[in-house]
Design a protein around this motif. Sequence first.
Motif, mmCIF file in Angstrom:
data_model
loop_
_atom_site.group_PDB
_atom_site.id
_atom_site.type_symbol
_atom_site.label_atom_id
_atom_site.label_comp_id
_atom_site.label_asym_id
_atom_site.label_seq_id
_atom_site.Cartn_x
_atom_site.Cartn_y
_atom_site.Cartn_z
ATOM 1 N N MET A 40 -53.262 -21.865 18.206
ATOM 2 C CA MET A 40 -54.118 -21.941 16.975
ATOM 3 C C MET A 40 -53.388 -22.881 15.768
ATOM 4 O O MET A 40 -54.058 -23.045 14.814
ATOM 5 C CB MET A 40 -54.469 -20.563 16.353
ATOM 6 C CG MET A 40 -55.616 -19.663 17.275
ATOM 7 S SD MET A 40 -57.191 -20.432 17.695
ATOM 8 C CE MET A 40 -57.786 -20.726 16.033
ATOM 9 N N ALA A 41 -52.666 -23.666 16.395
ATOM 10 C CA ALA A 41 -52.183 -24.731 15.471
ATOM 11 C C ALA A 41 -53.176 -25.639 15.071
ATOM 12 O O ALA A 41 -53.911 -25.941 15.800
ATOM 13 C CB ALA A 41 -50.845 -25.548 16.142
ATOM 14 N N GLY A 42 -53.260 -25.930 13.709
ATOM 15 C CA GLY A 42 -54.385 -26.576 13.090
ATOM 16 C C GLY A 42 -55.593 -26.043 13.447
ATOM 17 O O GLY A 42 -56.585 -26.741 13.652
ATOM 18 N N ARG A 43 -55.871 -24.868 13.378
ATOM 19 C CA ARG A 43 -56.857 -24.039 13.509
ATOM 20 C C ARG A 43 -57.627 -24.304 14.942
ATOM 21 O O ARG A 43 -58.675 -24.396 15.200
ATOM 22 C CB ARG A 43 -57.881 -24.267 12.300
ATOM 23 C CG ARG A 43 -57.669 -23.348 11.136
ATOM 24 C CD ARG A 43 -58.407 -23.933 10.010
ATOM 25 N NE ARG A 43 -58.066 -25.442 9.757
ATOM 26 C CZ ARG A 43 -58.675 -26.628 9.546
ATOM 27 N NH1 ARG A 43 -60.215 -26.314 9.656
ATOM 28 N NH2 ARG A 43 -58.109 -27.588 9.461
ATOM 29 N N GLY A 44 -56.689 -24.571 15.777
ATOM 30 C CA GLY A 44 -57.098 -24.895 17.202
ATOM 31 C C GLY A 44 -57.216 -26.404 17.499
ATOM 32 O O GLY A 44 -57.625 -26.522 18.629
ATOM 33 N N MET A 45 -57.183 -27.124 16.469
ATOM 34 C CA MET A 45 -57.571 -28.527 16.623
ATOM 35 C C MET A 45 -56.161 -29.633 16.772
ATOM 36 O O MET A 45 -56.341 -30.665 17.068
ATOM 37 C CB MET A 45 -58.163 -29.029 15.607
ATOM 38 C CG MET A 45 -59.635 -28.776 15.360
ATOM 39 S SD MET A 45 -60.447 -29.179 16.893
ATOM 40 C CE MET A 45 -60.764 -30.963 16.466
ATOM 41 N N ALA A 46 -54.969 -28.812 16.774
ATOM 42 C CA ALA A 46 -53.751 -29.805 16.897
ATOM 43 C C ALA A 46 -53.181 -29.521 18.294
ATOM 44 O O ALA A 46 -53.465 -28.142 18.808
ATOM 45 C CB ALA A 46 -52.701 -29.569 15.828
ATOM 46 N N VAL A 47 -52.845 -30.282 18.897
ATOM 47 C CA VAL A 47 -52.142 -30.142 20.212
ATOM 48 C C VAL A 47 -50.569 -29.856 19.665
ATOM 49 O O VAL A 47 -50.104 -30.524 18.952
ATOM 50 C CB VAL A 47 -52.180 -31.259 21.157
ATOM 51 C CG1 VAL A 47 -53.453 -31.218 21.748
ATOM 52 C CG2 VAL A 47 -51.677 -32.375 20.964
ATOM 53 N N VAL A 48 -49.990 -29.337 20.550
ATOM 54 C CA VAL A 48 -48.403 -28.803 20.263
ATOM 55 C C VAL A 48 -47.494 -29.271 21.398
ATOM 56 O O VAL A 48 -47.885 -29.090 22.487
ATOM 57 C CB VAL A 48 -48.265 -27.346 19.929
ATOM 58 C CG1 VAL A 48 -46.755 -26.985 19.624
ATOM 59 C CG2 VAL A 48 -49.024 -26.560 18.804
ATOM 60 N N VAL A 49 -46.528 -30.100 20.765
ATOM 61 C CA VAL A 49 -45.746 -30.692 22.059
ATOM 62 C C VAL A 49 -44.378 -30.190 21.843
ATOM 63 O O VAL A 49 -43.809 -29.642 20.890
ATOM 64 C CB VAL A 49 -45.590 -32.217 21.974
ATOM 65 C CG1 VAL A 49 -44.323 -32.729 22.616
ATOM 66 C CG2 VAL A 49 -47.009 -32.952 22.204
ATOM 67 N N GLY A 50 -43.700 -29.518 22.958
ATOM 68 C CA GLY A 50 -42.195 -29.189 22.958
ATOM 69 C C GLY A 50 -41.454 -29.854 24.138
ATOM 70 O O GLY A 50 -41.988 -30.387 24.927
ATOM 71 N N ARG A 51 -40.257 -29.329 24.062
ATOM 72 C CA ARG A 51 -39.292 -29.738 25.294
ATOM 73 C C ARG A 51 -39.395 -31.084 25.666
ATOM 74 O O ARG A 51 -39.531 -31.521 26.758
ATOM 75 C CB ARG A 51 -39.656 -28.863 26.628
ATOM 76 C CG ARG A 51 -39.660 -27.292 26.361
ATOM 77 C CD ARG A 51 -39.343 -26.837 27.725
ATOM 78 N NE ARG A 51 -38.116 -27.180 28.080
ATOM 79 C CZ ARG A 51 -37.616 -27.273 29.238
ATOM 80 N NH1 ARG A 51 -38.270 -26.620 30.283
ATOM 81 N NH2 ARG A 51 -36.194 -27.413 29.688
#
Lengths: 339, 339, 339, 339
Positions: free
Chosen positions: A290-301
């Motif tokens: 739900m980052a950015g109300r579901g509009m952001a993608v989240v990058v890790g590692r």
Amino acid sequence: MDRLKVYILGATGLVGQRYVQLLARHPWFEVVGLAASERSAGRRLGEVGWVLDEPPPPEVAEMRIEKLDVDKVPRVDFVFSALPSEVAARVEPELAARGYVILSNSSNMRMDPDVPLIIPEVNPDDLSLVERQREGRGWRGAVVKKPNCTTTILNLPLKPVLDEWGIERVHVVTMQALSGAGYSGVPSVAIADNLIPFIRGEEEKVVGETRKILKADFEIYVTTTRVNVVDGHTEVVYVDTRRDFDVTAVAEVLERFRGPPQELKLPTAPERPIEVRRQADRPQPRLDRMAGRGMAVVVGRIRRLASRKLSFIVLGHNTIRGAAGNSILTAELMAAQSR
Amino acid sequence: MDRLKVYILGATGLVGQRYVQLLARHPWFEVVGLAASERSAGRRLGEVGWVLDEPPPPEVAEMRIEKLDVDKVPRVDFVFSALPSEVAARVEPELAARGYVILSNSSNMRMDPDVPLIIPEVNPDDLSLVERQREGRGWRGAVVKKPNCTTTILNLPLKPVLDEWGIERVHVVTMQALSGAGYSGVPSVAIADNLIPFIRGEEEKVVGETRKILKADFEIYVTTTRVNVVDGHTEVVYVDTRRDFDVTAVAEVLERFRGPPQELKLPTAPERPIEVRRQADRPQPRLDRMAGRGMAVVVGRIRRLASRKLSFIVLGHNTIRGAAGNSILTAELMAAQSR
Amino acid sequence: MDRLKVYILGATGLVGQRYVQLLARHPWFEVVGLAASERSAGRRLGEVGWVLDEPPPPEVAEMRIEKLDVDKVPRVDFVFSALPSEVAARVEPELAARGYVILSNSSNMRMDPDVPLIIPEVNPDDLSLVERQREGRGWRGAVVKKPNCTTTILNLPLKPVLDEWGIERVHVVTMQALSGAGYSGVPSVAIADNLIPFIRGEEEKVVGETRKILKADFEIYVTTTRVNVVDGHTEVVYVDTRRDFDVTAVAEVLERFRGPPQELKLPTAPERPIEVRRQADRPQPRLDRMAGRGMAVVVGRIRRLASRKLSFIVLGHNTIRGAAGNSILTAELMAAQSR
Amino acid sequence: MDRLKVYILGATGLVGQRYVQLLARHPWFEVVGLAASERSAGRRLGEVGWVLDEPPPPEVAEMRIEKLDVDKVPRVDFVFSALPSEVAARVEPELAARGYVILSNSSNMRMDPDVPLIIPEVNPDDLSLVERQREGRGWRGAVVKKPNCTTTILNLPLKPVLDEWGIERVHVVTMQALSGAGYSGVPSVAIADNLIPFIRGEEEKVVGETRKILKADFEIYVTTTRVNVVDGHTEVVYVDTRRDFDVTAVAEVLERFRGPPQELKLPTAPERPIEVRRQADRPQPRLDRMAGRGMAVVVGRIRRLASRKLSFIVLGHNTIRGAAGNSILTAELMAAQSR
């Protein structure tokens, strides 16, 4: 300002319900009608079986579903279509010919050279294909497509990497959510204590659509799987870049990435289309979708495994950024540009 | 023939219970005792909390757990150790010095050059390192290790591919089972409707151990994740081969692969160490993890993505072939060779 | 001894596959044919999508599925039917009229007074209704039903309690497995991180069938729910008994309970139809559903909450004891009695 | 108006994090400090491992966790305690003696006759026990408890039923969420494809606390189980009422139920403490647990099974209404009353 009128086709499915949810109380758009298959026609949306976690907004729950009929679609500024591809392939061209502008989720026509396949932060200029489409097909309206959900989530981080360091080769393995298959797509007995390492047609779409969107000819290898997660596609990505990089720079470039939706402050635009997590065990679907109300993608590692060998994991909400939200953002961009 | 006597260290954990299960009614081995930490000592195994799907064999459920004490381990032919690494690092060398032959699951010492790290079908000849180990360390016994579970499942299909076509580069993404983290390793609230894209220390083990086992210097890139599956690790593998191949030949080479366990018809050996599934949506953990009674790995989705670009998915039971079963098979091989 | 010939109707569904699995290598019965709907006809069983954890026996995987046609069912000793109720309601009477003896899983006709509704340990004498059925309907064959899966699992422990202490009132709450709804019955997105507190038609069946089977007129209140478990129905039961009891005696009476299947040592009969667990946290579906190879029910948490107030939890495998296994056991009893 | 100052004890656990989440931007309360065990002391809350779906509010993520020390708790209006019971039993009386007013989640002291055990809509008058507590114990502060989560969810609908029709007897079976056991309470391998039909100490709490809260002496029988759901306890309830009822009236009485929190429009109060669903398959944890922002309970399947035999299913969010939210609402009520 009067709100623009919009109409939803296929409003009862999982993506259709996301459209309803995201368009309720939208500052620019007003839903003036809903259509679905004969089975649901005549009933109220609230009676059909709402499957999202939040209940439907009361004013929408009361709306009556119409039987899909190209002759009865009212005059609207945008039609959002969450129809099955085989229905869409028949209905969308008819509507476009009659002058409707359709933002469509289904996979038909996506690879046609005159059809915009839009991620608003990545390839907004491809909206200009609409002119070519109208000329070539003699349509007054237009069909604008959103990419496959996995493609959209992948291309958001690939775009800034491509621009900054170049890309020679990409290997992707996805772990995709149940909702991507639609409400009845994956039986519970098939996935309980299990995963399914295959999604029909998905890999070819990601390969072809990525080349069309990024206009790049790097090698790309994709394996798509289904895991027991309700929402949120996770994608493990290895990128052989053209130039070497360091991990800190990659994180910064991803976090700084912006496009017209941010510059224009479109209502559905996330502040940052890509969020970067520094914790070792992120992104996770339940915590990050739900980052950015579901509009952001989240990058890790984000890792540098060798010289010019980048790896990261990207996660996005498949029915918001990967589907309804991306189309609404595209419509917002079109509305803003046409003012 | 009298059965060989064996002893189990760490008998109460998930892998310890697999040892108990697989050794009950074993034709060659007889469990003469069990040890665990102080907490469980003095209780019967059946009282400690059995967590496998099948109940413990009644004769074993009655066995009383002893407190782990290197001075009180009886004379046995093999000691199977499922101890935590930090305990194993202290206990195993002491026991080896006193003449015990230990088949160990824990990760300490795995990368020592004089320690065999054995998958019986893949690198059986490395058992000869025992001689060097005894000489160098002045031990009468020995420590023989099984690889990390993910390594074992990966190396079984990599070995015949390496031998037949050569390998330049490998990309791996795993989706690993909950049981790989031990009984309390993954809280249920952490994984419900979720996955965790990180397993501490795992990726480095797979890279290092694969190089040691296959004695090859190809590039290898690994990402390990945890999914909501009880047993069975799934691994998506991309292999850049040295020579081109066709898919049918790969399937045949994998299916034909055999090693000493098959030739010697060892009791725990699966008929075929690698089974190939032709259905598009296999292997799946719940349907395939018990192939060869948990001792076969199952390969599916064999694809030729480009010239010299192979992709497949391999699945194996992480606590049987990936742990207890592999060590028992190794002990059987050692027993057969010493006759 | 020549094996008796049996035929399976509806062989491709979850229960149909259980029939195939349990009848493979059956000492008394030989499967001579399989029928299913037009969709699967002509294909081999192994090609249709096997969904049980263990692969189909190779000799059965090769059997070709026939299109269901009452004119083409071969002469057999028993027909096992796992047809949907609406199909069964049409087909089963036709077959019975032609002389076939049908052991049926579907709910049609269950409450007809001349139809045996059999749990072989509980009400074996009701098989004598077959005579009345034949006379009344003019059939040469017969239709014998198994109860609803929840009913069967409940009635096994209720029967000895009724006989020993009498029953005034029963409150039941069930937590039922996904497989009880059939392969496509519960979409994964509906049940992930969720439960569904309603199963259409189930509660009425349990109430009515229990009265028919136990021939008792106690009050019975039932609430049935669906939880995220593949196999194994759990039922929490409160019983107001007519006479007071103590917990130890209840455990003993349940454990001692036997019926004709045990006396006759029928091939599918569990040694004990009811197993009692003393651990506080049992029975659990994953750990206990395979008790007695899926044919025993497991009772735990036997409590005396007040005078004449008994509570316990019973668990059984819904597609083995609750479905295919119970029907096969019934056929074995009929075969044994007719010798 | 200046906000009242509050302090959180045990801020890092699942309930502690709910306190943090619900108190961020609270209109009346300002969190001035957090304490937890030594292990977390000195770190920022955002570094400790946030486990709720929504990220922590940035201003709170930056707060530094203090080591729990009764000498160093600042002067505040309310202390919210989510400490483990054994720690709470030592710390809470010390703090109360020093003048702190503690709203506590832990089970110690709940049954003491001078300790208020409050559901603000059900027994708000029991707050007057504080006077007696202060006199009897010589405290300047006070300890006010919230009930066990299952008790709270059960008592909300029982209260209006008791008042309207009287209650003779209650049978309850619960299906409780994983988060009720704390972050590490239920290992994932224990619950995957499973349920656990026992929760230590829970049933006794529900029985005893219900009698204390409702001041009624009806019979009550409770069985508590754990199912694979992250948040939201479901309870199946059978009520033998003193007077007969009809289903419509029950639904209306439940929906109309209000208490001081609604009359006073307290900030955390749900508009309706009990919501009634008319769909046959509700309430469901994933769809209904956030009703009233997690502060309403949801009742469905209201049935009249016989004369004076009521049945319904109630669901509530166990860490919001069942824990942190209920205590915050109680503090709001105390604050409103003391103005």
